[in-house]
Every structure is written in C-alpha cells, then in structure tokens.
Design a protein around this motif. Sequence first.
Motif, PDB file in Angstrom:
ATOM      1  N   TRP A  61     -38.537  22.434  -3.060  1.00  9.88           N
ATOM      2  CA  TRP A  61     -39.828  21.716  -2.610  1.00  9.88           C
ATOM      3  C   TRP A  61     -39.608  20.734  -1.650  1.00  9.88           C
ATOM      4  O   TRP A  61     -40.250  20.508  -0.782  1.00  9.88           O
ATOM      5  N   GLN A  62     -38.871  19.721  -2.222  1.00  4.30           N
ATOM      6  CA  GLN A  62     -38.645  18.661  -1.437  1.00  4.30           C
ATOM      7  C   GLN A  62     -38.046  18.778   0.083  1.00  4.30           C
ATOM      8  O   GLN A  62     -38.405  18.208   0.949  1.00  4.30           O
ATOM      9  N   MET A  76     -41.919   8.076   5.594  1.00  2.37           N
ATOM     10  CA  MET A  76     -41.826   8.921   4.833  1.00  2.37           C
ATOM     11  C   MET A  76     -43.443   9.542   4.750  1.00  2.37           C
ATOM     12  O   MET A  76     -44.540   8.842   4.932  1.00  2.37           O
ATOM     13  N   LEU A  77     -43.481  10.956   4.617  1.00  3.75           N
ATOM     14  CA  LEU A  77     -44.801  11.390   4.756  1.00  3.75           C
ATOM     15  C   LEU A  77     -45.423  11.136   3.561  1.00  3.75           C
ATOM     16  O   LEU A  77     -44.918  11.073   2.406  1.00  3.75           O
ATOM     17  N   SER A  78     -46.637  11.194   3.666  1.00  5.33           N
ATOM     18  CA  SER A  78     -47.870  10.880   2.532  1.00  5.33           C
ATOM     19  C   SER A  78     -47.741  12.243   1.665  1.00  5.33           C
ATOM     20  O   SER A  78     -47.287  13.357   1.952  1.00  5.33           O
ATOM     21  N   ILE A  79     -48.234  12.038   0.467  1.00  6.91           N
ATOM     22  CA  ILE A  79     -48.180  13.169  -0.547  1.00  6.91           C
ATOM     23  C   ILE A  79     -48.995  14.500  -0.013  1.00  6.91           C
ATOM     24  O   ILE A  79     -48.486  15.630  -0.167  1.00  6.91           O
ATOM     25  N   PHE A  80     -50.150  13.972   0.521  1.00  8.48           N
ATOM     26  CA  PHE A  80     -50.994  15.136   1.185  1.00  8.48           C
ATOM     27  C   PHE A  80     -50.131  15.914   2.272  1.00  8.48           C
ATOM     28  O   PHE A  80     -50.209  17.155   2.204  1.00  8.48           O
ATOM     29  N   THR A  81     -49.901  14.979   3.300  1.00  9.85           N
ATOM     30  CA  THR A  81     -48.875  15.501   4.195  1.00  9.85           C
ATOM     31  C   THR A  81     -47.685  16.447   3.593  1.00  9.85           C
ATOM     32  O   THR A  81     -47.474  17.433   4.408  1.00  9.85           O
ATOM     33  N   GLN A  82     -47.120  15.828   2.683  1.00  9.59           N
ATOM     34  CA  GLN A  82     -45.890  16.795   2.168  1.00  9.59           C
ATOM     35  C   GLN A  82     -46.586  17.942   1.758  1.00  9.59           C
ATOM     36  O   GLN A  82     -45.692  19.122   1.984  1.00  9.59           O
ATOM     37  N   LYS A  83     -47.399  17.979   1.045  1.00  4.95           N
ATOM     38  CA  LYS A  83     -48.127  19.199   0.491  1.00  4.95           C
ATOM     39  C   LYS A  83     -48.448  20.560   1.513  1.00  4.95           C
ATOM     40  O   LYS A  83     -47.998  21.589   1.399  1.00  4.95           O
TER      41      LYS A  83
END
Length: 300
Positions: A238-239, A1-8
């Motif tokens: 967004w997800q 799972m991608l990190s929150i920063f990477t997701q953004k």
Amino acid sequence: MLSIFTQKVAGAIAFLCYLFNTIFWLIPILILSFLKTLLPFSATQKALSQLLDGCASNWILVNGLTQKLIGNPDIQVNGIEELSLNKWYMVISNHQTWVDILVLQRVLNGKIPFLKFFLKKELIFVPFLGLAWWALDFPFMKRYSKQFLAKNPHMRGKDIETTKKACAKFKHKPVSVMNFVEGTRFTQHKHTQQASTFNHLLKPKAGGIAFALDAMNGQLDTLVNVTIYYPQGIPTFWQFISGQVQQIQVQVTTHDISSDYIGDYLNDKAFQAEFQQWINALWVNKDQALAQLKQASLND
C-alpha cells in the motif's frame, strides 16, 4: 510528502490501475493458453509462447507506467548494462516485501528474458492461474522428501528427471529463472528466531538454486545477483502504490556459473558443502552491500 488524503486517493487509483491491467492481460493470456493446449505442434507452441511472454511483458510495462504516473519513486539502478535478452540467467535477490517483485519486474523487464519461477507441481491445479503459468512456461517441479525416498528408493532421481523434461523447452529459448534464496520475506522477528549470522538478511537456502541449476543441466550459465535497499525503511504494498516510497536503490552484479556448481545436492554431501559455501559467500557480500547502502543513506 503527500497528505494522508492524497495518499488514499493515489493508492485507490493505482490499485484500480493494477487490477484492470491484470484483468486486461489475463484474458488474452488465458485464450492463448487454451490454444496452446489444443495445438501441440512445435512451431505453434513456440509462436504462442512468444505471444504469451509478450502479453506478460506488456502487463509489467503498464504496471511500470502506473508507478511513474502515481508516486514515481526514484529507482536508482547499478549494474544492468551488460544484461541481455539472449542469455540464460539464474536470478537471485534478497526479499523484504512483496514490493520486491514489482521492483524486480520493472528493473529487469526488457533487459533479460521474462522472469520465470520454479513452481511446485501441485500449483498447476490452481484455477486459471495454473493454466496461465503452464502456458507461460513456468517450470513445475516435483520434490520428494528424504523420508519419502527412504520408503520408496526406486523414486530416487525421478524428481530431477521430471523437472528436466519440463525445462527441455528452454534448450533453444533464453530464460530467466527467479529464486528468493531466503525462502521468505525478511522480518526482524524471523531474523531473531533463526539466529541469522547476517545483519540484514535471513539465512540463505541453497537447495532450491542447486535443484534448479541441476534441472536446467548447465543452461543457466550466468547468475544475476540483485540487492534491493529501501532507504526509508521496508515498505508495504500500500505504501508503494500510494506514493509514500520516495527512493529505492538496486545493485546488480553478474557471475559466471561454473560447472562445479551443478550436481546432486541431495545425495552428494561434498557437493552440498561446496555449494553452500558458494551461496554463503554471495550472502556475505550482499550483507556488506546492504550495510554500505544504509551507511551512505544515513550520511546523506
């Protein structure tokens, strides 16, 4: 799972890709749309329609490449082997999120004719988009309520007549007409509010499909029934674009559309009951398919 920063970061890049891709293809679509209004000759209209559909299909193709590069969800598809670009289809699907549209476009693009939606006639006046929808041969329909027809009986049948004229261009041109039978996106609140008898679906609204089939006068001879399931739960847009959706399961079944299902849905009560029974049976099977997909996901 991608990190929150990477997701953004991934989501921002994907959003910009979608935006620039849309602007890039909207420009030639609008130019070709203006040409289509200025050159009302049969051969010219046909050639421009093919170019416009090509632009729209390429827009979907590039969106698909963006999805593969950013996030790349595993979309498992069953049942599309028999589909053809040379047939006339009515496409239906369960509806849970705006992501459904992106999934349908990616899965069906290049497998069936470019998806068209029946639109309310008033939408033709939406700046730029109304012209683009018209040029892309989206059929515009005019529906009259029972109350209006009671006060204006001379207008009875005019809505179907108008829509049939709009669909005349599809006589020699294969088309796919899309309809979300539930009429809105599924939420647990809506499900409870309407006391739906289905576990995973809202109640189907048969009128829109019946109207479209009647307007197309039997040309839509095959039903493409799509069931979309998200094992991780229903995602937001967004997800999806930020790489948080890992897997999507899509089941496709096809059914011949009998001439028995073409008729006057508004005024013929016997036909209306028979048509609703057909759609409800499809929805019972779809609800069971979603239950099976959910169970299989829990067992993995």
